[in-house]
Design an enzyme around this catalytic site. Structure first.
Site, short mmCIF file in Angstrom:
data_model
loop_
_atom_site.label_atom_id
_atom_site.label_comp_id
_atom_site.label_asym_id
_atom_site.label_seq_id
_atom_site.Cartn_x
_atom_site.Cartn_y
_atom_site.Cartn_z
CB SER A 1 -0.89 0.02 1.24
OG SER A 1 -1.40 1.34 1.41
CG HIS B 1 -3.98 -1.63 -1.58
ND1 HIS B 1 -5.11 -2.33 -1.94
CD2 HIS B 1 -4.33 -0.86 -0.52
CE1 HIS B 1 -6.11 -2.01 -1.11
NE2 HIS B 1 -5.65 -1.11 -0.24
CG ASP C 1 -5.06 2.34 0.99
OD1 ASP C 1 -6.04 1.59 0.84
OD2 ASP C 1 -3.97 1.95 1.47
CG MET D 1 -8.12 7.02 2.81
SD MET D 1 -7.23 6.98 4.38
CE MET D 1 -6.49 5.34 4.29
CG HIS E 1 -9.28 0.20 -0.34
ND1 HIS E 1 -8.67 -0.04 0.89
CD2 HIS E 1 -10.61 0.16 -0.10
CE1 HIS E 1 -9.59 -0.22 1.81
NE2 HIS E 1 -10.77 -0.10 1.25
CG MET F 1 -11.20 3.23 2.31
SD MET F 1 -9.64 3.14 3.19
CE MET F 1 -8.51 3.27 1.80
CG MET G 1 -11.75 -3.02 5.31
SD MET G 1 -10.29 -2.50 4.37
CE MET G 1 -9.31 -1.64 5.59
N GLY H 1 -8.81 3.86 7.34
CA GLY H 1 -8.48 5.28 7.57
C GLY H 1 -7.00 5.52 7.78
N GLY I 1 -2.83 3.70 8.21
CA GLY I 1 -1.90 2.59 8.21
C GLY I 1 -1.37 2.35 9.61
CG ASP J 1 -6.36 -2.85 3.18
OD1 ASP J 1 -5.24 -2.64 3.69
OD2 ASP J 1 -6.99 -2.01 2.51
N GLY K 1 -2.84 -4.33 8.95
CA GLY K 1 -2.06 -5.07 9.95
C GLY K 1 -1.45 -6.36 9.46
C1 DX5 Z 1 -6.29 1.32 5.75
C2 DX5 Z 1 -5.82 1.08 4.33
C3 DX5 Z 1 -4.72 0.10 4.24
C4 DX5 Z 1 -3.47 0.50 4.94
C5 DX5 Z 1 -2.81 -0.74 5.49
O1 DX5 Z 1 -7.41 2.12 5.73
O2 DX5 Z 1 -6.88 0.64 3.53
O3 DX5 Z 1 -4.47 -0.27 2.90
O4 DX5 Z 1 -2.56 1.16 4.13
O5 DX5 Z 1 -1.72 -0.33 6.23
P1 DX5 Z 1 -0.95 -1.32 7.19
O6 DX5 Z 1 -0.43 -2.45 6.36
O7 DX5 Z 1 0.13 -0.46 7.73
O8 DX5 Z 1 -1.93 -1.78 8.23
ZN ZN Z 2 -6.49 -0.27 1.52
#
Ligand code: DX5
Ligand code: ZN
Length: 233
Positions: free
Chosen positions: A12, A37, A39, A41, A70, A72, A141, A146, A148, A177, A179
């Site tokens: 990501s 990936h 993200d 937002m 992705h 959001m 998820m 929101g 990382g 997606d 952790g």
């Molecule tokens: C969270 C995102 C993820 C995020 C994952 O809202 O959709 O894609 O970047 O980050 P990590 O891998 O650090 O949990």
């Molecule tokens: Zn994501």
């Protein structure tokens, strides 16, 4: 984009250097990334703001693999065309983003883009039971979307297992997606996931100037996941 259930690592770029996306993408692809990936937002559906379709179009030429967008954002339908035109290979919308999931998925496919649906940790699988014929990917998820760097939510492993059974022989990817790292990757891989998104766990310890850590990080996540599924390399 052909379909298979092999483990795919999708870094990501939320965890990359925002002033250097092109070089970061080239570095993680050289280090073994299977998908990229992206993200998006909106500071409304989620409490954070990243970038929009113009940025997606700008990074597209740097992506040689798969551009996995992705969204959001809410509302989502009016923006689908812009992300399709930006060159997304996969567009994933959230089941919680609006009242017309079926229409959203139809719209994504109408632009000849693979259609994904993401489920927040509190959303049950029943939300997608009647749209599976319109879905190419389900994103489970494993954090609240929101940000990382959040902690993996273990209760979602059972959801992945149930989703794998629900999908049966359909050619639908299961993406995880949030952790994902070498400790959590095997748990979701064993439960049936094939696309593993990872931000912090891929980019930690490296940079465009010193990208060796990217390769080590991706290899560790992949090895842990493949061992759990019996697909040793
Ligand atoms: C969270 C995102 C993820 C995020 C994952 O809202 O959709 O894609 O970047 O980050 P990590 O891998 O650090 O949990
Ligand atoms: Zn994501």
């Amino acid at each position: 984009m052909s379909f298979d259930r092999s483990i795919k690592i999708a870094p990501s770029i939320l965890a990359a250097d925002f002033a250097n996306f092109g070089a970061e993408i080239r570095a993680v692809e050289a280090a073994g990334a299977d998908w990229i990936h992206v993200d998006v937002m909106d500071n409304h559906f989620v409490p954070n703001l990243t970038f929009g379709p113009a940025m997606c179009a700008a990074i597209r030429p740097h992506i040689k693999t798969v551009m996995d967008v992705h969204l959001m954002i809410s509302p989502v339908d009016a923006s689908v065309e812009a992300y399709a035109k930006a060159g997304a290979d996969v567009i994933t919308a959230h089941a919680e983003a609006g009242p017309h999931l079926h229409r959203t998925l139809q719209l994504i496919r109408a632009f000849k883009v693979k259609a994904g649906v993401a489920l927040n940790p509190g959303t049950p699988l029943s939300a997608i039971a009647h749209v599976l014929d319109l879905v190419d990917l389900v994103c489970v998820m494993t954090v609240n979307p929101g940000f990382g760097g959040q902690k993996f939510i273990e209760s979602q492993i059972a959801k992945v297992r149930d989703l794998r059974a629900m999908i049966a022989e359909r050619p639908i990817h299961i993406e995880i997606d949030g952790g994902v790292d070498p400790v959590t990757a095997p748990l979701v891989a064993a439960a049936g996931a094939d696309v593993l998104v990872a931000g912090s766990a891929v980019f930690k310890g490296g940079s465009v100037a010193a990208p060796a850590a990217y390769g080590t990080n991706i290899a560790s996540i992949r090895a842990a996941a493949e061992q759990a599924t019996g697909r040793m390399v």
